[in-house]
Design an enzyme around this catalytic site. Structure first.
Site, PDB file in Angstrom:
ATOM      1  CB  THR A  56      -0.937  -0.006   1.224  1.00  0.00           C
ATOM      2  OG1 THR A  56      -1.674  -1.239   1.239  1.00  0.00           O
ATOM      3  CG2 THR A  56      -1.917   1.143   1.186  1.00  0.00           C
ATOM      4  CE1 TYR A 143       0.962 -10.577   0.907  1.00  0.00           C
ATOM      5  CE2 TYR A 143       2.103  -8.512   0.475  1.00  0.00           C
ATOM      6  CZ  TYR A 143       0.935  -9.243   0.535  1.00  0.00           C
ATOM      7  OH  TYR A 143      -0.258  -8.644   0.211  1.00  0.00           O
ATOM      8  CE  LYS A 168      -0.082  -8.613   4.176  1.00  0.00           C
ATOM      9  NZ  LYS A 168       0.330  -7.224   3.899  1.00  0.00           N
TER      10      LYS A 168
END
Length: 317
Positions: A56, A143, A168
């Site tokens: 983000t 991730y 994640k």
């Protein structure tokens, strides 16, 4: 620092995990003052952790110098109240460089994002993340998404690696995640952490929670922290009425709007921040800004979301 403190702090969060956007000025350069304001407001609003310069936060668009400056600013604004986790990515050499920059800037941990472009086998992926973990004293969260997809056996080996504390998931394959959780629980007893990293993770968190993934990232917290906090608290309290009211009236419409443009998982969030918070600027290429109509629809969705917070449960009967 050792991995234990970060793992312990993340395992018992008191609020959503905050992934701030990166602020740019009118000339397109990083605006550290506005970024500091954005981070500080998020921490004061109740974030449990700051994940700086991650997806983000447009990690892909930042130079190493900009990255280090933003991480350092996030650390200073968090001031020890919550941990700061920084992104690290690209090929192994650059990922190690970013990891060391994050450590120098005072970060508490790393979110290791997928390597650039290549589709590697499990052996190469394992080596990649082991080298990142060995490069600094910072604990690492790996991730899983796009070209970094793991078998349960590989995640078991990641969990056995010194410095790697969690996974994640941005893939969304619940069958695979259940097998990963089961394999690690069986082979590596301990407190390995799992995060739901799908865009607008609230939309899928009921399902993730059921298979043993309690933590999730909240992009909505960037621009509507009160809504994100209300959802988080309702989920923790087992308040299904509030959870479903927010899912039906806010999160689903937001997700449907987000699906109308490529890159909107970042660009629409940044537009939301501009609507309700500091002037964080536009996204950098190759992302593009949402259309004027989509921004108008976003404002309406946010307004409806806040209106839902004012309703008592009986109002929805």
């Amino acid at each position: 620092m050792t991995p234990a403190p970060l793992a312990a702090r993340l395992s018992i969060p008191g609020g959503p995990l905050f992934f701030p956007v990166t602020a740019y000025g009118p000339d397109g350069s990083v605006d550290l003052d506005t970024y500091r304001t954005h981070v500080r407001r998020g921490v004061e609003a109740g974030a449990a952790a700051v994940f700086a310069c991650c997806g983000t936060g447009e990690f892909h668009a930042l130079t190493p110098e900009e990255f280090e400056a933003c991480v350092r600013a996030a650390v200073e604004e968090a001031a020890g109240r919550v941990p700061v986790v920084a992104g690290a990515g690209y090929g192994t050499a650059l990922a190690v460089r970013y990891a060391r920059l994050a450590e120098a800037a005072g970060a508490d941990g790393l979110l290791a994002m997928p390597p650039y472009l290549v589709v590697a086998g499990q052996e190469g992926l394992l080596r990649h993340y082991k080298e990142i973990a060995a490069a600094t004293a910072l604990p690492v969260i790996v991730y899983q998404r796009d070209n970094a997809l793991f078998t349960p056996d590989t995640v078991v080996e990641l969990a056995r690696t010194d410095g790697i504390i969690g996974l994640k998931d941005g893939l969304g394959d619940l069958d695979l995640m259940q097998r990963i959780v089961s394999a690690v629980r069986t082979e590596v007893p301990g407190d390995f952490l799992y995060f739901n990293g799908l865009p607008t993770a609230e939309q899928t968190q009921l399902a993730y929670r059921a298979i043993g993934v309690p933590l999730y990232s909240s992009a909505v917290f960037c621009f509507a922290p009160e809504i994100a906090l209300a959802f988080y608290r309702a989920l923790e309290a087992g308040d299904d009425t509030t959870v479903n009211r927010l899912l039906d009236g806010f999160y689903r419409p937001f997700v449907e709007l987000r699906a109308q443009g490529r890159g909107y998982a970042v660009a629409l969030v940044k537009a939301g921040v501009r609507l309700r918070g500091p002037a964080v600027g536009e996204v950098r290429p190759p992302l593009h800004e949402p259309s004027e109509d989509h921004v108008k629809q976003l404002a309406e969705v946010i307004e409806r979301g806040y209106a839902l917070l004012e309703k008592e449960p009986e109002d929805t009967k």
